[in-house]
Design a protein around this motif. Structure first.
Motif, PDB file in Angstrom:
ATOM      1  N   ASN A 153       0.825  -1.204   0.000  1.00 40.38           N
ATOM      2  CA  ASN A 153       0.000   0.000   0.000  1.00 40.38           C
ATOM      3  C   ASN A 153       0.867   1.266   0.000  1.00 40.38           C
ATOM      4  O   ASN A 153       0.590   2.229  -0.723  1.00 40.38           O
ATOM      5  N   TYR A 156       2.373   1.810  -3.403  1.00 40.22           N
ATOM      6  CA  TYR A 156       1.376   2.393  -4.303  1.00 40.22           C
ATOM      7  C   TYR A 156       1.195   3.883  -4.024  1.00 40.22           C
ATOM      8  O   TYR A 156       1.050   4.689  -4.944  1.00 40.22           O
ATOM      9  N   GLN A 157       1.208   4.258  -2.743  1.00 42.80           N
ATOM     10  CA  GLN A 157       1.120   5.679  -2.404  1.00 42.80           C
ATOM     11  C   GLN A 157       2.329   6.435  -2.956  1.00 42.80           C
ATOM     12  O   GLN A 157       2.196   7.535  -3.490  1.00 42.80           O
TER      13      GLN A 157
END
Length: 188
Positions: A153, A156-157
């Motif tokens: 995550n 992806y950020q």
């Protein structure tokens, strides 16, 4: 013989002098042996195969952890040094966010220990790959050889801030933070 986490934590608290980060670079005791402590790839800290129940102890241990030139990880106090096992990286980064824009942008990641690190000279970003799968392995240096791996995550950020640049005649993808371009992959 091995030391129990509560005992080691108590010794550290007595010797840290109330400082947020113990002066680990000044502590050089001899090795006392291996502690049955494993940090798993998912960030769990296991003592004798069971999770350490007190989060405060895990957070404290993260401040006395260092990776030495032999590639091994150690918990270090002024008078004790214990080798521990780490499956991948000892810390994880669960979020990435940016302030500013362009080359004045600063990207910060927050670790599973609640510490916020700004990607830059003190906490460089490196994106390698796992040799068996070529899966990206993005890590940020924390201190004393210890790294925090960006979980999926957070990666992806980070990708939300990606720019394409030409570096040494090659098109690469990366992010700006603290005035530096940090390469994370090949451009298309």
């Amino acid at each position: 013989m091995t030391r129990k986490p509560d005992e080691l934590a108590s010794a550290v608290e007595q010797n840290a002098g109330g400082k947020a980060l113990p002066p680990l670079d000044q502590w050089n005791p001899g090795l006392l042996g291996d502690m049955d402590l494993l940090i798993t790839r998912d960030g769990s800290w296991l003592f004798e195969g069971k999770p350490i129940g007190r989060e405060a102890i895990v957070r404290l241990f993260s401040t006395i952890l260092r990776k030495e030139q032999d590639g091994a990880y150690y918990l270090v106090t002024p008078v004790e040094k214990w080798r521990i096992a780490v499956e991948d990286t000892p810390l994880l980064a669960h979020s990435a966010e940016a302030t500013g824009e362009g080359d004045s942008q600063v990207i910060s990641v927050t670790t599973n220990m609640g510490e916020t690190l700004e990607i830059g000279p003190d906490h460089p970003l490196e994106v390698g790959a796992y040799p068996d799968s070529e899966e990206p392995r993005p890590v940020v240096a924390v201190r004393h050889g210890v790294e925090a791996r960006l979980v999926t995550n957070a990666f992806y950020q980070l990708a939300e801030f990606v720019e394409e640049q030409t570096v040494n005649g090659e098109t690469v993808l990366g992010v700006f933070s603290h005035g530096k371009f940090w390469k994370i992959g090949q451009g298309g």
